[in-house]
Design a protein around this motif. Structure first.
Motif, PDB file in Angstrom:
ATOM      1  N   PRO A  56       0.811  -1.228   0.000  1.00 54.51           N
ATOM      2  CA  PRO A  56       0.000   0.000   0.000  1.00 54.51           C
ATOM      3  C   PRO A  56       0.842   1.274   0.000  1.00 54.51           C
ATOM      4  CG  PRO A  56      -0.837  -1.579   1.596  1.00 54.51           C
ATOM      5  CD  PRO A  56       0.482  -2.112   1.119  1.00 54.51           C
ATOM      6  N   TRP A  57       1.993   1.241   0.680  1.00 59.81           N
ATOM      7  CA  TRP A  57       2.863   2.425   0.703  1.00 59.81           C
ATOM      8  C   TRP A  57       3.371   2.748  -0.706  1.00 59.81           C
ATOM      9  CZ3 TRP A  57       8.082   3.125  -0.494  1.00 59.81           C
ATOM     10  CH2 TRP A  57       8.622   4.362  -0.121  1.00 59.81           C
ATOM     11  N   LEU A  58       3.798   1.720  -1.440  1.00 62.65           N
ATOM     12  CA  LEU A  58       4.261   1.937  -2.811  1.00 62.65           C
ATOM     13  C   LEU A  58       3.124   2.423  -3.702  1.00 62.65           C
ATOM     14  CD1 LEU A  58       6.527  -1.210  -3.281  1.00 62.65           C
ATOM     15  CD2 LEU A  58       7.296   1.166  -3.158  1.00 62.65           C
ATOM     16  N   GLU A  93       0.670   7.003  -6.621  1.00 66.43           N
ATOM     17  CA  GLU A  93      -0.520   7.838  -6.772  1.00 66.43           C
ATOM     18  C   GLU A  93      -0.172   9.310  -6.622  1.00 66.43           C
ATOM     19  OE1 GLU A  93      -4.214   8.258  -3.925  1.00 66.43           O
ATOM     20  OE2 GLU A  93      -4.285   6.331  -4.976  1.00 66.43           O
ATOM     21  N   ARG A  94       0.684   9.623  -5.652  1.00 69.99           N
ATOM     22  CA  ARG A  94       1.099  11.020  -5.457  1.00 69.99           C
ATOM     23  C   ARG A  94       1.923  11.539  -6.636  1.00 69.99           C
ATOM     24  NH1 ARG A  94       1.776   9.252  -0.007  1.00 69.99           N
ATOM     25  NH2 ARG A  94       4.007   8.913  -0.347  1.00 69.99           N
ATOM     26  N   ARG A  95       2.511  10.626  -7.386  1.00 68.69           N
ATOM     27  CA  ARG A  95       3.294  11.026  -8.555  1.00 68.69           C
ATOM     28  C   ARG A  95       2.445  11.083  -9.824  1.00 68.69           C
ATOM     29  NH1 ARG A  95       8.845  10.984  -7.830  1.00 68.69           N
ATOM     30  NH2 ARG A  95       9.532  10.234  -5.790  1.00 68.69           N
ATOM     31  N   CYS A 103      19.377 -15.551   1.102  1.00 67.25           N
ATOM     32  CA  CYS A 103      19.179 -14.177   0.626  1.00 67.25           C
ATOM     33  C   CYS A 103      18.192 -14.135  -0.538  1.00 67.25           C
ATOM     34  CB  CYS A 103      20.510 -13.572   0.200  1.00 67.25           C
ATOM     35  SG  CYS A 103      21.662 -13.227   1.563  1.00 67.25           S
ATOM     36  N   ALA A 104      18.336 -15.056  -1.505  1.00 73.07           N
ATOM     37  CA  ALA A 104      17.411 -15.108  -2.635  1.00 73.07           C
ATOM     38  C   ALA A 104      16.006 -15.440  -2.172  1.00 73.07           C
ATOM     39  CB  ALA A 104      17.891 -16.143  -3.654  1.00 73.07           C
ATOM     40  N   ILE A 105      15.896 -16.330  -1.199  1.00 76.13           N
ATOM     41  CA  ILE A 105      14.585 -16.679  -0.639  1.00 76.13           C
ATOM     42  C   ILE A 105      13.953 -15.456   0.024  1.00 76.13           C
ATOM     43  CG2 ILE A 105      13.449 -18.027   1.180  1.00 76.13           C
ATOM     44  CD1 ILE A 105      15.552 -20.254   0.528  1.00 76.13           C
ATOM     45  N   GLY A 106      14.759 -14.687   0.771  1.00 78.58           N
ATOM     46  CA  GLY A 106      14.238 -13.471   1.394  1.00 78.58           C
ATOM     47  C   GLY A 106      13.716 -12.487   0.364  1.00 78.58           C
ATOM     48  N   GLY A 107      14.444 -12.321  -0.742  1.00 74.36           N
ATOM     49  CA  GLY A 107      13.974 -11.437  -1.807  1.00 74.36           C
ATOM     50  C   GLY A 107      12.676 -11.917  -2.427  1.00 74.36           C
ATOM     51  N   ALA A 108      12.571 -13.236  -2.628  1.00 77.23           N
ATOM     52  CA  ALA A 108      11.350 -13.792  -3.203  1.00 77.23           C
ATOM     53  C   ALA A 108      10.161 -13.591  -2.273  1.00 77.23           C
ATOM     54  CB  ALA A 108      11.546 -15.280  -3.507  1.00 77.23           C
ATOM     55  N   ILE A 109      10.355 -13.839  -0.989  1.00 81.03           N
ATOM     56  CA  ILE A 109       9.255 -13.700  -0.027  1.00 81.03           C
ATOM     57  C   ILE A 109       8.826 -12.240   0.097  1.00 81.03           C
ATOM     58  CG2 ILE A 109       8.647 -13.930   2.417  1.00 81.03           C
ATOM     59  CD1 ILE A 109      10.339 -16.474   2.479  1.00 81.03           C
ATOM     60  N   PHE A 110       9.787 -11.307   0.124  1.00 80.71           N
ATOM     61  CA  PHE A 110       9.441  -9.888   0.156  1.00 80.71           C
ATOM     62  C   PHE A 110       8.645  -9.508  -1.089  1.00 80.71           C
ATOM     63  CE2 PHE A 110      10.339  -5.532  -1.181  1.00 80.71           C
ATOM     64  CZ  PHE A 110       9.941  -4.815  -0.066  1.00 80.71           C
ATOM     65  N   SER A 111       9.074  -9.979  -2.255  1.00 76.69           N
ATOM     66  CA  SER A 111       8.430  -9.599  -3.513  1.00 76.69           C
ATOM     67  C   SER A 111       7.034 -10.173  -3.637  1.00 76.69           C
ATOM     68  CB  SER A 111       9.287 -10.056  -4.702  1.00 76.69           C
ATOM     69  OG  SER A 111      10.548  -9.421  -4.688  1.00 76.69           O
ATOM     70  N   PHE A 112       6.857 -11.448  -3.254  1.00 80.86           N
ATOM     71  CA  PHE A 112       5.496 -11.967  -3.408  1.00 80.86           C
ATOM     72  C   PHE A 112       4.606 -11.586  -2.231  1.00 80.86           C
ATOM     73  CE2 PHE A 112       7.198 -16.426  -2.168  1.00 80.86           C
ATOM     74  CZ  PHE A 112       6.711 -16.400  -0.867  1.00 80.86           C
ATOM     75  N   GLY A 113       5.187 -10.910  -1.220  1.00 82.55           N
ATOM     76  CA  GLY A 113       4.346 -10.295  -0.196  1.00 82.55           C
ATOM     77  C   GLY A 113       3.681  -9.019  -0.684  1.00 82.55           C
ATOM     78  N   ILE A 114       4.335  -8.309  -1.577  1.00 78.33           N
ATOM     79  CA  ILE A 114       3.816  -7.014  -2.055  1.00 78.33           C
ATOM     80  C   ILE A 114       2.418  -7.130  -2.664  1.00 78.33           C
ATOM     81  CG2 ILE A 114       4.178  -5.224  -3.809  1.00 78.33           C
ATOM     82  CD1 ILE A 114       7.187  -5.431  -3.235  1.00 78.33           C
ATOM     83  N   PRO A 115       2.142  -8.102  -3.542  1.00 76.09           N
ATOM     84  CA  PRO A 115       0.809  -8.135  -4.164  1.00 76.09           C
ATOM     85  C   PRO A 115      -0.301  -8.674  -3.280  1.00 76.09           C
ATOM     86  CG  PRO A 115       2.486  -9.256  -5.524  1.00 76.09           C
ATOM     87  CD  PRO A 115       3.054  -9.059  -4.162  1.00 76.09           C
TER      88      PRO A 115
END
Length: 463
Positions: A317-319, A324-326, A361-373
């Motif tokens: 939501p922050w992103l 939206e502000r842009r 590290c790659a797993i952390g990136g994947a989990i962060f990324s698929f958390g966004i949607p």
């Protein structure tokens, strides 16, 4: 408006709410402390569901050895038991969320899935574990549609995206805690046998299910005692939204707008393959390929899931607001696309990362990324949907995720490992292939969703 007219209007509203007596006279609780408390309880319920659901992934090999199963056999317990349960539960759960007391349905569901999780620990055969898992799936099918329906009545349009994200982030705390708790039970098996004599005859994996499952029964009583059923509202228009749709009207509404709903559910299906398929085999990959012990896998993956998963969900939501502000439009959909591109790239990197540290590290990136949607896909679905249809649409939302995610994700990874590579150590490459393709397909679907989402928002705003 005269006093007499105001009284008459109030009585008319009261007469239209026969299904939930008492709510029509209650004060609105949107965005109040009571609403935030209820959100905390709902988040704990969703976390508890994921604790019970994801624990199985940590103890793949002990169960396989105990019950003499192959990877493909085990994937049917991970996938088919859940998928078949969701298919049976969908029409009932969605309908209950739209017409019944949602709090009471949730209380019953929590108690049932907690008992079924404990029954998984009592299983001594493939069929017993399958049917206990089936019971977990049927009851856990309730938590997502009921939670989404309640949150959109507890919070205003301004607060709802943040509230939904908090609710969705809780699954990562549950998934992470299940790995930590499972690792602790495995490491402490001998001591638990001495402290709790009835566990003495059980294997460590059986203890894990019982120790994790039974506390949920007490939690269901807390929900019953402290959570209130809110009045139903229209989120976009802010007015009371009490008209119940008949079954025929429900499916006519969805069919007329199938271009929108099928694309949302298609996107969540592709995400489900990654979210549910990748974690199912990550512990096995780290244990087989990098030689990490099960207890260490549990602790580290648990911490990564909590930190990266929750951060990703809350960042969505922050992103979206930043874009939206842009000056961008349909920012929720655009941020989901960004998240799916990131999760695909990170999943492909997992088997190629140097050493166990690089893999984590790659797993952390994947989990962060698929958390966004995760939270944003719920917002995309719920905002343009009438109140009395949010339960059924959320039920289909989670059903597509489970049907495709659990039905194809774990099994597709297992079958590529067994049939294509023929080597259990190659499971990381199977994860990269399946999750990378699913992410790309999801991005294509979302690109075609943008104009339909714009039309749905415009239609809902003027009604």
């Amino acid at each position: 408006m005269s006093k007499e007219t105001s009284i008459t209007a109030t009585r008319d509203v009261e007469a239209r709410s026969p299904l939930e007596p008492g709510l029509e006279r209650g004060a609105q609780i949107a965005d109040t402390g009571q609403a935030w408390y209820a959100l905390g309880i709902l988040a704990l319920a969703y976390a508890l569901a994921y604790i019970d659901r994801q624990l199985l992934n940590l103890i793949v090999d002990p169960i396989k050895r105990s019950l003499l199963l192959s990877d493909t056999d085990f994937s049917f317990i991970q996938g088919t038991a859940f998928v078949s349960a969701y298919l049976i539960a969908i029409p009932f759960v969605g309908r209950l969320a739209d017409v019944a007391n949602r709090r009471n349905v949730l209380v019953a569901a929590i108690a049932i899935w907690s008992l079924c999780t404990a029954l998984c620990g009592m299983a001594h055969s493939y069929s017993a574990l399958f049917w206990a898992r089936f019971g977990v799936g049927v009851s856990e099918a309730c938590v997502f549609p009921i939670g989404c329906s309640l949150i959109t009545d507890y919070f205003s349009q301004r607060r709802a995206p943040r509230a939904v994200s908090v609710f969705m982030a809780s699954q990562w705390f549950g998934a992470g805690f299940s790995l930590v708790a499972g690792g602790w039970v495995i490491a402490s098996a001998a001591g638990l046998r001495d402290i709790i004599p009835p566990l003495a005859t059980l294997e460590p994996w059986q203890m894990a299910f019982i120790v994790v499952g039974l506390p949920g029964v007490a939690f269901s009583l807390l929900v019953l005692a402290t959570v209130r059923e809110p009045a139903r509202r229209s989120l976009l228009r802010g007015a009371a939204d009490e008209r119940a749709f008949s079954i025929r009207e429900t499916f006519r509404f969805l069919w007329q707008r199938r271009g929108f709903y099928l694309r949302v559910w298609g996107a969540v299906s592709m995400q489900g393959i990654v979210v549910l398929g990748m974690p199912a085999w990550l512990p096995a990959f780290l244990i087989r390929f990098h030689g990490v012990s099960p207890a260490v896998v549990g602790y580290r993956l648990g911490a990564i899931a909590v930190i990266c998963g929750a951060t990703g969900v809350l960042a969505g939501p922050w992103l979206s607001r930043l874009l939206e502000r842009r000056g961008f439009r349909e920012t929720d959909v655009r941020v989901v696309i960004i998240g799916m591109l990131g999760m695909g790239a990170c999943c492909v990197a997992i088997p190629f990362a140097p050493g166990a540290f690089g893999a984590f590290c790659a797993i952390g990136g994947a989990i962060f990324s698929f958390g966004i949607p995760i939270g944003l896909l719920v917002v995309i679905l719920q905002f343009p949907t009438p109140n009395r249809l949010r339960g059924i649409t959320a039920a289909f939302h989670t059903a597509f995720s489970q049907l495709v995610g659990y039905g194809l994700g774990p099994t597709a990874i297992a079958m590529i490992t067994d049939k294509v590579f023929g080597n259990p150590r190659m499971v990381g490459y199977s994860i990269a292939i399946v999750c990378g393709v699913a992410s790309l397909v999801g991005v294509v679907i979302l690109l075609t969703l943008l104009p339909r989402y714009r039309r749905m928002l415009a239609e809902s705003a003027v009604k």
